[in-house]
Write a protein that holds these residues in place. Structure first.
Motif, PDB file in Angstrom:
ATOM      1  N   SER A  66       0.852  -1.184   0.000  1.00 14.72           N
ATOM      2  CA  SER A  66       0.000   0.000   0.000  1.00 14.72           C
ATOM      3  C   SER A  66       0.890   1.238   0.000  1.00 14.72           C
ATOM      4  O   SER A  66       1.769   1.372   0.859  1.00 14.72           O
ATOM      5  N   ILE A  67       0.620   2.153  -0.922  1.00 15.18           N
ATOM      6  CA  ILE A  67       1.464   3.354  -0.995  1.00 15.18           C
ATOM      7  C   ILE A  67       1.285   4.243   0.229  1.00 15.18           C
ATOM      8  O   ILE A  67       2.135   5.083   0.501  1.00 15.18           O
ATOM      9  N   SER A  68       0.185   4.063   0.961  1.00 17.22           N
ATOM     10  CA  SER A  68      -0.035   4.927   2.123  1.00 17.22           C
ATOM     11  C   SER A  68       0.466   4.302   3.416  1.00 17.22           C
ATOM     12  O   SER A  68       0.266   4.868   4.493  1.00 17.22           O
ATOM     13  N   ASP A  69       1.120   3.162   3.316  1.00 17.96           N
ATOM     14  CA  ASP A  69       1.674   2.489   4.491  1.00 17.96           C
ATOM     15  C   ASP A  69       3.197   2.704   4.482  1.00 17.96           C
ATOM     16  O   ASP A  69       3.902   2.189   3.606  1.00 17.96           O
ATOM     17  N   GLN A  84      -4.765  10.623   2.277  1.00 17.53           N
ATOM     18  CA  GLN A  84      -3.799   9.607   2.731  1.00 17.53           C
ATOM     19  C   GLN A  84      -3.250   8.795   1.556  1.00 17.53           C
ATOM     20  O   GLN A  84      -2.047   8.533   1.474  1.00 17.53           O
ATOM     21  N   VAL A  85      -4.113   8.405   0.638  1.00 16.05           N
ATOM     22  CA  VAL A  85      -3.635   7.597  -0.495  1.00 16.05           C
ATOM     23  C   VAL A  85      -2.975   8.490  -1.548  1.00 16.05           C
ATOM     24  O   VAL A  85      -1.800   8.319  -1.887  1.00 16.05           O
ATOM     25  N   ASN A  86      -3.720   9.466  -2.057  1.00 10.69           N
ATOM     26  CA  ASN A  86      -3.234  10.201  -3.240  1.00 10.69           C
ATOM     27  C   ASN A  86      -2.074  11.138  -2.907  1.00 10.69           C
ATOM     28  O   ASN A  86      -1.139  11.262  -3.707  1.00 10.69           O
ATOM     29  N   LEU A  87      -2.137  11.792  -1.755  1.00 10.18           N
ATOM     30  CA  LEU A  87      -1.077  12.753  -1.424  1.00 10.18           C
ATOM     31  C   LEU A  87       0.015  12.119  -0.562  1.00 10.18           C
ATOM     32  O   LEU A  87       1.191  12.125  -0.939  1.00 10.18           O
ATOM     33  N   VAL A  88      -0.375  11.554   0.583  1.00  9.56           N
ATOM     34  CA  VAL A  88       0.642  10.992   1.492  1.00  9.56           C
ATOM     35  C   VAL A  88       1.372   9.831   0.810  1.00  9.56           C
ATOM     36  O   VAL A  88       2.596   9.708   0.911  1.00  9.56           O
ATOM     37  N   PHE A 141       6.512   7.682  -1.358  1.00 12.52           N
ATOM     38  CA  PHE A 141       7.349   7.080  -2.410  1.00 12.52           C
ATOM     39  C   PHE A 141       8.423   8.060  -2.881  1.00 12.52           C
ATOM     40  O   PHE A 141       9.572   7.668  -3.119  1.00 12.52           O
ATOM     41  N   CYS A 142       8.059   9.340  -3.010  1.00 11.98           N
ATOM     42  CA  CYS A 142       9.079  10.340  -3.409  1.00 11.98           C
ATOM     43  C   CYS A 142      10.195  10.374  -2.368  1.00 11.98           C
ATOM     44  O   CYS A 142      11.384  10.340  -2.709  1.00 11.98           O
ATOM     45  N   SER A 176      -9.869  16.398  -5.747  1.00  9.01           N
ATOM     46  CA  SER A 176      -9.217  17.543  -6.398  1.00  9.01           C
ATOM     47  C   SER A 176      -8.158  18.151  -5.482  1.00  9.01           C
ATOM     48  O   SER A 176      -7.069  18.517  -5.948  1.00  9.01           O
ATOM     49  N   ALA A 177      -8.489  18.259  -4.188  1.00 11.51           N
ATOM     50  CA  ALA A 177      -7.515  18.831  -3.243  1.00 11.51           C
ATOM     51  C   ALA A 177      -6.267  17.963  -3.176  1.00 11.51           C
ATOM     52  O   ALA A 177      -5.134  18.469  -3.167  1.00 11.51           O
ATOM     53  N   SER A 178      -6.458  16.640  -3.167  1.00  7.82           N
ATOM     54  CA  SER A 178      -5.283  15.756  -3.078  1.00  7.82           C
ATOM     55  C   SER A 178      -4.427  15.874  -4.330  1.00  7.82           C
ATOM     56  O   SER A 178      -3.190  15.894  -4.257  1.00  7.82           O
ATOM     57  N   LYS A 179      -5.065  16.006  -5.491  1.00 13.71           N
ATOM     58  CA  LYS A 179      -4.308  16.080  -6.751  1.00 13.71           C
ATOM     59  C   LYS A 179      -3.681  17.462  -6.939  1.00 13.71           C
ATOM     60  O   LYS A 179      -2.631  17.594  -7.575  1.00 13.71           O
TER      61      LYS A 179
END
Ligand code: NAD
Length: 258
Positions: free
Chosen positions: A69-72, A118-122, A127-128, A161-164
């Motif tokens: 999971s990218i958010s973990d 949590q998923v899209n931004l965090v 990963f970055c 939209s806010a996350s993107k």
């Protein structure tokens, strides 16, 4: 299919690679020689990507997969560290994993809002952060997933939209911060690309949406894009052809938001 070999000997990580744009990008990069790690939560989808990428592989390209999971935070650390330990370096990170949910904003719970963040931004941030020390060594690059919803109002998608938008802002910040050290950071901003995320969206609309508000997001000729339309741009940005492109967000929507 391409005969190019721009990624021969390059190591890449693609998140969201079990489906849609991430899968198309991974197949494209492997067909051009990339040694790729596919990351996703969806194990069955990863197996399908692995089969398709293996048959498309050229110029020494190959794929391995990991369920994460990218958010973990622990998952992300493990995925990057294991891949770099195995392959010796990291040249490219493609952050395509993401989710979309639509709600009436006045009814959106904090849990619903925070899930998108949590998923899209965090997840993109994690990963970055884990990739950057390795990308600094190779003078590599990152391609993130933003969205046309950032600049053009997409109703019932405030959290998405806010996350993107935050991903776009982070892309600009990272590009400037790491420019002198040779790492480029760009993003794609797709719109109306036919993937499970978009196909599932109408069914996910809450009761009582005003569908006339979606007209400005719909291609007048009903000509939607395909994942390959975005994969080609990702490959360009991540390759030496994108060497002088940095901090850019490229809209890929067939002109719907022009
Ligand atoms: N399709 C479009 O028109 C469009 C428009 C704008 C932005 N985007 C963005 O492009 C990216 C790819 O979207 P797509 O249309 O291919 O969607 P998709 O649903 O086909 O693929 C998204 C993938 O991300 C994975 N994923 C979701 N949460 C995850 C997590 N926590 N950890 C790991 N993997 C996770 C899913 O399992 C899926 O395989 C997304 O970030 C999306 O927001 C797509």
């Amino acid at each position: 299919m391409t005969t190019a070999s721009r990624f021969e000997g390059k190591t890449v990580i693609v998140t969201g690679a079990a489906s849609g744009i991430g899968r198309a990008a991974l197949i494209r990069l492997v067909s051009e020689g990339a040694i790729a790690l596919a990351v996703d939560l969806n194990e069955a989808g990863l197996a399908e990507t692995q089969a398709a990428a293996t048959s498309a592989a050229c110029h020494g390209g190959r794929i391995s997969v990991t369920v994460a999971s990218i958010s973990d935070e622990a998952d992300v650390k493990r995925a990057v560290a294991d891949f770099v330990e195995r392959e010796g370096k990291l040249d490219v990170l493609v952050n395509m994993a993401g989710i979309l949910r639509s709600t009436h904003t006045q009814e959106t719970t904090l849990e619903q809002f925070m899930l998108l963040i949590q998923v899209n931004l965090v997840g993109t941030f994690l990963f970055c952060r884990e990739a950057l020390p390795h990308l600094l060594e190779t003078k590599g690059n990152i391609v993130n997933a933003s969205s046309t919803s950032v600049e053009y109002g997409h109703p019932y998608m405030a959290a998405y939209s806010a996350s993107k938008g935050a991903v776009a802002a982070m892309t600009h910040s990272l590009a400037w911060e790491y420019m002198r050290r040779g790492v480029r950071v760009n993003a794609v901003a797709p719109g109306g690309i036919v993937t499970p995320l978009v196909i599932a969206t109408p069914a996910g609309f809450p009761e009582g949406v005003d569908r006339s508000l979606f007209l400005h997001m719909t291609p007048p000729d009903q000509k939607f894009g395909m994942p390959d339309n975005v994969a080609g741009v990702i490959a360009m940005l991540a390759s030496s052809d994108g060497a002088h492109i940095n901090g850019e967000i490229i809209r890929i929507d067939g002109g719907v938001h022009s």
